[in-house]
Design a protein around this motif. Structure first.
Motif, PDB file in Angstrom:
ATOM      1  N   ASN A  31       0.835  -1.200   0.000  1.00  0.00           N
ATOM      2  CA  ASN A  31       0.000   0.000   0.000  1.00  0.00           C
ATOM      3  C   ASN A  31       0.875   1.257   0.000  1.00  0.00           C
ATOM      4  O   ASN A  31       0.578   2.227  -0.692  1.00  0.00           O
ATOM      5  N   ILE A  32       1.963   1.221   0.744  1.00  0.00           N
ATOM      6  CA  ILE A  32       2.859   2.372   0.831  1.00  0.00           C
ATOM      7  C   ILE A  32       3.456   2.717  -0.534  1.00  0.00           C
ATOM      8  O   ILE A  32       3.549   3.877  -0.904  1.00  0.00           O
ATOM      9  N   THR A  33       3.838   1.694  -1.275  1.00  0.00           N
ATOM     10  CA  THR A  33       4.529   1.933  -2.546  1.00  0.00           C
ATOM     11  C   THR A  33       3.604   2.022  -3.753  1.00  0.00           C
ATOM     12  O   THR A  33       4.038   2.464  -4.817  1.00  0.00           O
ATOM     13  N   HIS A  34       2.338   1.611  -3.619  1.00  0.00           N
ATOM     14  CA  HIS A  34       1.463   1.582  -4.784  1.00  0.00           C
ATOM     15  C   HIS A  34       0.121   2.308  -4.632  1.00  0.00           C
ATOM     16  O   HIS A  34      -0.641   2.373  -5.578  1.00  0.00           O
ATOM     17  N   VAL A  35      -0.191   2.838  -3.465  1.00  0.00           N
ATOM     18  CA  VAL A  35      -1.487   3.493  -3.268  1.00  0.00           C
ATOM     19  C   VAL A  35      -1.668   4.692  -4.195  1.00  0.00           C
ATOM     20  O   VAL A  35      -2.779   5.004  -4.613  1.00  0.00           O
ATOM     21  N   HIS A  36      -0.578   5.325  -4.561  1.00  0.00           N
ATOM     22  CA  HIS A  36      -0.670   6.490  -5.461  1.00  0.00           C
ATOM     23  C   HIS A  36      -1.257   6.112  -6.826  1.00  0.00           C
ATOM     24  O   HIS A  36      -1.886   6.938  -7.473  1.00  0.00           O
ATOM     25  N   LEU A  37      -1.061   4.871  -7.237  1.00  0.00           N
ATOM     26  CA  LEU A  37      -1.618   4.433  -8.519  1.00  0.00           C
ATOM     27  C   LEU A  37      -3.144   4.396  -8.473  1.00  0.00           C
ATOM     28  O   LEU A  37      -3.808   4.788  -9.424  1.00  0.00           O
ATOM     29  N   MET A  38      -3.685   3.928  -7.362  1.00  0.00           N
ATOM     30  CA  MET A  38      -5.140   3.853  -7.216  1.00  0.00           C
ATOM     31  C   MET A  38      -5.764   5.236  -7.061  1.00  0.00           C
ATOM     32  O   MET A  38      -6.882   5.471  -7.484  1.00  0.00           O
ATOM     33  N   LYS A  39      -5.009   6.136  -6.444  1.00  0.00           N
ATOM     34  CA  LYS A  39      -5.509   7.503  -6.233  1.00  0.00           C
ATOM     35  C   LYS A  39      -5.190   8.421  -7.411  1.00  0.00           C
ATOM     36  O   LYS A  39      -5.561   9.592  -7.394  1.00  0.00           O
ATOM     37  N   LYS A  40      -4.463   7.876  -8.395  1.00  0.00           N
ATOM     38  CA  LYS A  40      -4.045   8.648  -9.569  1.00  0.00           C
ATOM     39  C   LYS A  40      -3.266   9.907  -9.170  1.00  0.00           C
ATOM     40  O   LYS A  40      -3.521  11.003  -9.643  1.00  0.00           O
ATOM     41  N   GLU A  41      -2.317   9.691  -8.274  1.00  0.00           N
ATOM     42  CA  GLU A  41      -1.453  10.763  -7.784  1.00  0.00           C
ATOM     43  C   GLU A  41      -0.016  10.453  -8.188  1.00  0.00           C
ATOM     44  O   GLU A  41       0.306   9.317  -8.526  1.00  0.00           O
ATOM     45  N   ARG A  43       3.930   9.595  -7.648  1.00  0.00           N
ATOM     46  CA  ARG A  43       4.607   8.729  -6.683  1.00  0.00           C
ATOM     47  C   ARG A  43       5.177   9.584  -5.548  1.00  0.00           C
ATOM     48  O   ARG A  43       5.885  10.555  -5.800  1.00  0.00           O
ATOM     49  N   PRO A  44       4.888   9.214  -4.291  1.00  0.00           N
ATOM     50  CA  PRO A  44       5.333  10.044  -3.165  1.00  0.00           C
ATOM     51  C   PRO A  44       6.812   9.870  -2.833  1.00  0.00           C
ATOM     52  O   PRO A  44       7.418   8.852  -3.144  1.00  0.00           O
ATOM     53  N   SER A  45       7.353  10.877  -2.175  1.00  0.00           N
ATOM     54  CA  SER A  45       8.714  10.803  -1.657  1.00  0.00           C
ATOM     55  C   SER A  45       8.698  10.088  -0.315  1.00  0.00           C
ATOM     56  O   SER A  45       7.665   9.985   0.338  1.00  0.00           O
ATOM     57  N   CYS A  46       9.853   9.629   0.088  1.00  0.00           N
ATOM     58  CA  CYS A  46       9.996   8.975   1.385  1.00  0.00           C
ATOM     59  C   CYS A  46       9.646   9.961   2.488  1.00  0.00           C
ATOM     60  O   CYS A  46      10.175  11.069   2.530  1.00  0.00           O
ATOM     61  N   ASN A  50      12.677  12.452   2.650  1.00  0.00           N
ATOM     62  CA  ASN A  50      12.249  13.361   1.577  1.00  0.00           C
ATOM     63  C   ASN A  50      13.306  13.549   0.487  1.00  0.00           C
ATOM     64  O   ASN A  50      13.332  14.562  -0.195  1.00  0.00           O
ATOM     65  N   ILE A  51      14.187  12.574   0.343  1.00  0.00           N
ATOM     66  CA  ILE A  51      15.242  12.656  -0.662  1.00  0.00           C
ATOM     67  C   ILE A  51      14.874  11.862  -1.906  1.00  0.00           C
ATOM     68  O   ILE A  51      15.090  12.298  -3.019  1.00  0.00           O
ATOM     69  N   SER A  52      14.309  10.689  -1.683  1.00  0.00           N
ATOM     70  CA  SER A  52      14.061   9.766  -2.783  1.00  0.00           C
ATOM     71  C   SER A  52      12.591   9.381  -2.847  1.00  0.00           C
ATOM     72  O   SER A  52      11.844   9.556  -1.880  1.00  0.00           O
ATOM     73  N   LEU A  53      12.189   8.828  -3.980  1.00  0.00           N
ATOM     74  CA  LEU A  53      10.842   8.300  -4.106  1.00  0.00           C
ATOM     75  C   LEU A  53      10.721   7.029  -3.267  1.00  0.00           C
ATOM     76  O   LEU A  53      11.686   6.293  -3.118  1.00  0.00           O
ATOM     77  N   ILE A  54       9.551   6.794  -2.750  1.00  0.00           N
ATOM     78  CA  ILE A  54       9.321   5.654  -1.868  1.00  0.00           C
ATOM     79  C   ILE A  54       9.382   4.347  -2.662  1.00  0.00           C
ATOM     80  O   ILE A  54       8.866   4.262  -3.769  1.00  0.00           O
ATOM     81  N   SER A  55      10.083   3.375  -2.108  1.00  0.00           N
ATOM     82  CA  SER A  55      10.137   2.026  -2.681  1.00  0.00           C
ATOM     83  C   SER A  55      10.580   1.082  -1.571  1.00  0.00           C
ATOM     84  O   SER A  55      11.137   1.509  -0.555  1.00  0.00           O
ATOM     85  N   ILE A  56      10.358  -0.198  -1.780  1.00  0.00           N
ATOM     86  CA  ILE A  56      10.811  -1.195  -0.812  1.00  0.00           C
ATOM     87  C   ILE A  56      12.325  -1.136  -0.685  1.00  0.00           C
ATOM     88  O   ILE A  56      12.872  -1.127   0.416  1.00  0.00           O
ATOM     89  N   HIS A  58      14.332   1.361  -1.253  1.00  0.00           N
ATOM     90  CA  HIS A  58      14.743   2.582  -0.547  1.00  0.00           C
ATOM     91  C   HIS A  58      14.557   2.429   0.962  1.00  0.00           C
ATOM     92  O   HIS A  58      15.457   2.752   1.737  1.00  0.00           O
ATOM     93  N   LEU A  59      13.406   1.924   1.388  1.00  0.00           N
ATOM     94  CA  LEU A  59      13.133   1.793   2.821  1.00  0.00           C
ATOM     95  C   LEU A  59      14.093   0.839   3.518  1.00  0.00           C
ATOM     96  O   LEU A  59      14.553   1.108   4.624  1.00  0.00           O
ATOM     97  N   PHE A  60      14.404  -0.274   2.875  1.00  0.00           N
ATOM     98  CA  PHE A  60      15.218  -1.294   3.528  1.00  0.00           C
ATOM     99  C   PHE A  60      16.716  -1.188   3.289  1.00  0.00           C
ATOM    100  O   PHE A  60      17.491  -1.797   4.008  1.00  0.00           O
ATOM    101  N   LEU A  61      17.129  -0.390   2.302  1.00  0.00           N
ATOM    102  CA  LEU A  61      18.562  -0.306   2.006  1.00  0.00           C
ATOM    103  C   LEU A  61      19.129   1.106   1.935  1.00  0.00           C
ATOM    104  O   LEU A  61      20.274   1.322   2.303  1.00  0.00           O
ATOM    105  N   GLU A  62      18.364   2.053   1.436  1.00  0.00           N
ATOM    106  CA  GLU A  62      18.937   3.339   1.064  1.00  0.00           C
ATOM    107  C   GLU A  62      18.606   4.515   1.965  1.00  0.00           C
ATOM    108  O   GLU A  62      19.396   5.443   2.054  1.00  0.00           O
ATOM    109  N   CYS A  63      17.469   4.518   2.590  1.00  0.00           N
ATOM    110  CA  CYS A  63      17.027   5.693   3.347  1.00  0.00           C
ATOM    111  C   CYS A  63      18.008   6.016   4.478  1.00  0.00           C
ATOM    112  O   CYS A  63      18.190   5.213   5.398  1.00  0.00           O
ATOM    113  N   PRO A  64      18.626   7.185   4.426  1.00  0.00           N
ATOM    114  CA  PRO A  64      19.594   7.546   5.469  1.00  0.00           C
ATOM    115  C   PRO A  64      18.944   7.715   6.847  1.00  0.00           C
ATOM    116  O   PRO A  64      19.602   7.520   7.867  1.00  0.00           O
ATOM    117  N   SER A  65      17.684   8.017   6.881  1.00  0.00           N
ATOM    118  CA  SER A  65      16.996   8.205   8.160  1.00  0.00           C
ATOM    119  C   SER A  65      16.673   6.892   8.857  1.00  0.00           C
ATOM    120  O   SER A  65      16.317   6.902  10.031  1.00  0.00           O
TER     121      SER A  65
END
Length: 108
Positions: A31-41, A43-46, A50-56, A58-65
């Motif tokens: 839902n976190i990575t794909h809800v924007h498709l259903m809402k026609k919005e 793709r959100p940032s993390c 707030n550096i990168s687009l949200i993805s699995i 990014h969350l598990f490997l790249e997000c500095p926070s």
């Protein structure tokens, strides 16, 4: 006996919800990575960096926070290690700690 139908021992202590969450993360469709498709919005940032687009990935490997939180995983060299079936309980702990999974909400 068909080994494909044998219950997975790593799921023995998991709830059905945790199994579903793990499966969705494994295929990358949450839902976190794909809800924007259903809402026609767009793709959100993390929400954490707030550096990168949200993805699995990014969350598990790249997000500095989330660097500190990821240290619970034994070998977080790649996404496959983190979402390994052997790490189901650690993965659920990580998700609950960062409030990706809440008891009443279908966040993932």
């Amino acid at each position: 006996m068909n080994t494909l139908l044998t219950p997975n021992p790593y799921f023995a202590s998991c709830t059905r919800r945790e199994q579903t969450i793990w499966s969705r993360i494994k295929i990358g469709h949450t839902n976190i990575t794909h809800v924007h498709l259903m809402k026609k919005e767009p793709r959100p940032s993390c929400e954490f960096c707030n550096i990168s687009l949200i993805s699995i990935k990014h969350l598990f490997l790249e997000c500095p926070s989330l660097t500190k939180e990821r240290k619970i995983f034994p070998r977080p060299a790649n996404t496959d290690n983190i979402i390994s079936i052997k790490n189901v309980k650690l993965l659920m702990y990580f998700l609950k700690k960062k409030q990706f999974v809440q008891s009443n909400l279908n966040t993932l």
